[in-house]
Enzyme design. Structure first.
Site, PDB file in Angstrom:
ATOM      1  N   ARG A   1     -37.770  14.106   1.942  1.00 48.37           N
ATOM      2  CA  ARG A   1     -37.544  12.796   2.552  1.00 48.37           C
ATOM      3  C   ARG A   1     -36.770  11.851   1.640  1.00 48.37           C
ATOM      4  O   ARG A   1     -36.020  11.013   2.118  1.00 48.37           O
ATOM      5  CB  ARG A   1     -38.865  12.175   3.005  1.00 48.37           C
ATOM      6  CG  ARG A   1     -39.904  11.966   1.926  1.00 48.37           C
ATOM      7  CD  ARG A   1     -41.247  11.607   2.559  1.00 48.37           C
ATOM      8  NE  ARG A   1     -42.329  11.479   1.610  1.00 48.37           N
ATOM      9  CZ  ARG A   1     -43.080  12.480   1.182  1.00 48.37           C
ATOM     10  NH1 ARG A   1     -42.855  13.726   1.586  1.00 48.37           N
ATOM     11  NH2 ARG A   1     -44.075  12.244   0.337  1.00 48.37           N
TER      12      ARG A   1
ATOM     13  N   HIS B   1     -38.325   5.763  -0.072  1.00 50.11           N
ATOM     14  CA  HIS B   1     -37.748   6.620   0.965  1.00 50.11           C
ATOM     15  C   HIS B   1     -38.006   6.036   2.353  1.00 50.11           C
ATOM     16  O   HIS B   1     -38.958   5.273   2.577  1.00 50.11           O
ATOM     17  CB  HIS B   1     -38.290   8.053   0.882  1.00 50.11           C
ATOM     18  CG  HIS B   1     -39.757   8.137   1.209  1.00 50.11           C
ATOM     19  ND1 HIS B   1     -40.239   8.112   2.498  1.00 50.11           N
ATOM     20  CD2 HIS B   1     -40.834   8.232   0.400  1.00 50.11           C
ATOM     21  CE1 HIS B   1     -41.553   8.191   2.481  1.00 50.11           C
ATOM     22  NE2 HIS B   1     -41.946   8.262   1.207  1.00 50.11           N
TER      23      HIS B   1
ATOM     24  N   GLU C   1     -44.710  11.719  -6.461  1.00 49.55           N
ATOM     25  CA  GLU C   1     -46.108  11.322  -6.687  1.00 49.55           C
ATOM     26  C   GLU C   1     -46.336  10.684  -8.058  1.00 49.55           C
ATOM     27  O   GLU C   1     -47.436  10.750  -8.607  1.00 49.55           O
ATOM     28  CB  GLU C   1     -47.058  12.509  -6.482  1.00 49.55           C
ATOM     29  CG  GLU C   1     -47.049  13.025  -5.058  1.00 49.55           C
ATOM     30  CD  GLU C   1     -48.084  14.110  -4.802  1.00 49.55           C
ATOM     31  OE1 GLU C   1     -48.527  14.786  -5.750  1.00 49.55           O
ATOM     32  OE2 GLU C   1     -48.456  14.278  -3.630  1.00 49.55           O
TER      33      GLU C   1
END
Length: 172
Positions: A61, A14, A87
């Site tokens: 994001r 990102h 994550e």
């Protein structure tokens, strides 16, 4: 699509996020991130890869990065927003990619570090020397992407089977 044809995976981090008082998952892009996402989209379009599928983390994001980048593409691939990419470790990312249908030849994965960089390192068994040198020198800053190629089905994707064929990162 034939399993005999090399598959391509593009690992796309990102763009630069802002740090407002919201949860990490809801952080939007910073102004620089919005600019870099569009530039990265143009560079991805310039690769000429006809993406069949985009797998995108559900974080704000990554969704915003993808929205700005895909606007630069000649056609929009099918997009799946996947919670497991947020994550995720390299192993978790491989598990998601192993579930990809074999009719998808070229896949773009939009995610986060350290997972994206770790996945590029783990999958790469061979590398174009110049691409490897650029990735080693730059690391995996925001809005960077790596293009990897491998033979076989998505279920056969595992550490060391891919070749790093290209790498790009925005200038600071």
């Amino acid at each position: 699509m034939s399993v005999a044809e090399p598959r391509r995976i593009v690992l796309f981090r990102h763009a630069k996020a802002d740090w407002p008082q919201v949860s990490d998952h809801e952080r939007p892009l910073a102004d620089r991130g919005r600019t870099d996402a569009a530039v990265a989209g143009r560079r991805l379009a310039d690769t000429g890869i006809p993406f069949d599928l985009a797998l995108c983390s559900t974080a704000a994001r990554t969704r915003e990065t993808w929205k700005l980048a895909v606007h630069e593409f000649p056609h929009r691939p099918k997009t799946v927003y996947e919670e497991r990419l947020y994550e995720a470790s390299p192993g978790e990312l491989i598990a998601v990619l192993n579930e990809t249908p074999d009719d998808a030849q070229d896949v773009l994965l939009i995610g986060h570090n350290p997972g994206i960089q770790g996945l590029a390192d783990v999958l790469t068994g061979q590398a174009d020397g110049e691409a490897r040198a650029r990735m080693t020198e730059r690391g995996f800053p925001t809005a960077a992407f790596a293009v990897l190629s491998f033979d076989g089905s998505w279920k056969s994707l595992e550490p060391g089977v891919a070749t790093l064929i290209d790498y790009w990162a925005p200038t600071e």
